[in-house]
Design a protein around this motif. Structure first.
Motif, PDB file in Angstrom:
ATOM      1  N   ARG A 109    -108.406  36.134  -9.835  1.00 40.54           N
ATOM      2  CA  ARG A 109    -108.437  34.810 -10.598  1.00 40.54           C
ATOM      3  C   ARG A 109    -107.025  34.435 -11.061  1.00 40.54           C
ATOM      4  NH1 ARG A 109    -113.230  37.019 -11.055  1.00 40.54           N
ATOM      5  NH2 ARG A 109    -115.076  36.153 -11.764  1.00 40.54           N
ATOM      6  N   SER A 110    -106.124  35.226 -10.833  1.00 42.63           N
ATOM      7  CA  SER A 110    -104.665  34.702 -11.286  1.00 42.63           C
ATOM      8  C   SER A 110    -103.963  34.662 -10.204  1.00 42.63           C
ATOM      9  CB  SER A 110    -104.145  35.699 -12.382  1.00 42.63           C
ATOM     10  OG  SER A 110    -104.278  36.987 -11.797  1.00 42.63           O
ATOM     11  N   ASP A 111    -104.118  35.177  -8.996  1.00 42.22           N
ATOM     12  CA  ASP A 111    -103.092  35.156  -7.923  1.00 42.22           C
ATOM     13  C   ASP A 111    -103.640  34.487  -6.737  1.00 42.22           C
ATOM     14  OD1 ASP A 111    -100.849  35.762  -6.524  1.00 42.22           O
ATOM     15  OD2 ASP A 111    -100.986  37.875  -6.371  1.00 42.22           O
ATOM     16  N   LEU A 112    -102.816  34.195  -5.679  1.00 43.94           N
ATOM     17  CA  LEU A 112    -103.405  33.635  -4.578  1.00 43.94           C
ATOM     18  C   LEU A 112    -103.733  32.008  -4.469  1.00 43.94           C
ATOM     19  CD1 LEU A 112    -105.880  36.406  -3.389  1.00 43.94           C
ATOM     20  CD2 LEU A 112    -103.281  36.609  -3.059  1.00 43.94           C
ATOM     21  N   ALA A 113    -102.950  31.357  -5.249  1.00 42.81           N
ATOM     22  CA  ALA A 113    -103.180  30.151  -5.863  1.00 42.81           C
ATOM     23  C   ALA A 113    -103.193  29.136  -4.362  1.00 42.81           C
ATOM     24  CB  ALA A 113    -102.255  29.411  -6.896  1.00 42.81           C
ATOM     25  N   PRO A 114    -101.925  29.440  -3.640  1.00 40.59           N
ATOM     26  CA  PRO A 114    -101.720  28.524  -2.330  1.00 40.59           C
ATOM     27  C   PRO A 114    -102.925  28.786  -1.448  1.00 40.59           C
ATOM     28  CG  PRO A 114     -99.685  29.863  -2.657  1.00 40.59           C
ATOM     29  CD  PRO A 114    -100.975  30.449  -3.566  1.00 40.59           C
ATOM     30  N   LEU A 115    -103.514  29.729  -1.266  1.00 40.05           N
ATOM     31  CA  LEU A 115    -104.695  30.313  -0.246  1.00 40.05           C
ATOM     32  C   LEU A 115    -105.974  29.341  -1.006  1.00 40.05           C
ATOM     33  CD1 LEU A 115    -105.914  31.437   1.876  1.00 40.05           C
ATOM     34  CD2 LEU A 115    -106.451  33.649   0.291  1.00 40.05           C
TER      35      LEU A 115
END
Ligand SMILES: N[C@@H](CCC(=O)N[C@@H](CS)C(=O)NCC(=O)O)C(=O)O
Length: 211
Positions: A109-115
């Motif tokens: 829920r908090s990481d991997l935003a570009p993906l």
């Protein structure tokens, strides 16, 4: 627990967080009504939704006169009011597995935003084709695959032996790479999650909303 449940989800059934709460409630077997919030029209910022939903986001659970947002808070509330073993377990019984499940949920829920940006849930649910991943999304994808491959071995269809809600969340994240280079072991893991009845129920809503 006699009070009715209502789950507010996005009207297109594209939110991975609404999916998680919907799967959790379905797994617990409690009857519930689904109400739709039109995010594009900004209904989440308008009355009456915003009065109920403290954070103005979906999903939101209403149980009697209690209103709760944040998908993991909803799942943990449901686990407490419908405790295992009488009810399906959303979180593993073993403390370390449970901690790992919560770690994965928080991380996804908090990481991997570009993906998430380059492989949105239209890719996950509608199998949409998108351009090749950019550098930042490639790095996020590699990070996701590394974590998943550390946790899921050949033939494994759940993270911890028995199913947990973290499986639904991880499967959604991996499904973003369905049209990319998703290793077969992980592809089979995702497919197993996709066939779970609680997931099928969400996918049916999603397909109906798209039609
Ligand atoms: N951490 C939250 C995330 C919820 C979230 O980001 N919901 C999005 C839909 S995917 C939303 O409501 N967006 C509308 C807005 O923020 O105005 C959870 O797990 O429930």
């Amino acid at each position: 627990m006699g009070e009715p449940f209502t789950l507010y989800v996005d009207s297109r059934f594209l939110s991975p967080y609404a999916l998680s709460a919907h799967v959790a409630l379905t797994e617990k077997g409690a009857p519930f009504e689904v109400r739709l919030v039109d995010l594009e029209a900004g209904e989440q910022r308008m009355r009456p939704y915003q009065c109920r939903a403290l954070t103005g986001r979906v999903p939101a659970l209403t149980h009697g006169d209690f209103h709760l947002t944040e998908s993991t808070a909803i799942a943990e509330y449901l686990e407490e009011i419908f405790p295992p073993p009488e009810h399906v377990r959303l979180y593993p019984a073993d403390p370390r597995d449970r901690a790992r499940a919560r770690q994965l949920q928080a991380w996804l829920r908090s990481d991997l935003a570009p993906l998430r940006e380059e492989r949105p849930t239209q890719v996950v649910f509608w199998n949409e084709q998108r351009p090749p991943l950019g550098d930042a999304a490639c790095a996020a994808s590699a990070k996701l695959l590394h974590a998943a491959e550390c946790l899921i071995g050949a033939g494994q269809t759940t993270l911890f032996g028995d199913w947990s809600l973290a499986d639904a969340d991880l499967a959604v994240a991996l499904r973003r790479l369905w049209r990319d280079d998703l290793p077969d072991t992980l592809r089979r893991y995702v497919q197993a999650q996709w066939e779970r009845p609680s997931m099928v129920r969400w996918l049916e809503h999603n397909a109906a909303a798209r039609a």
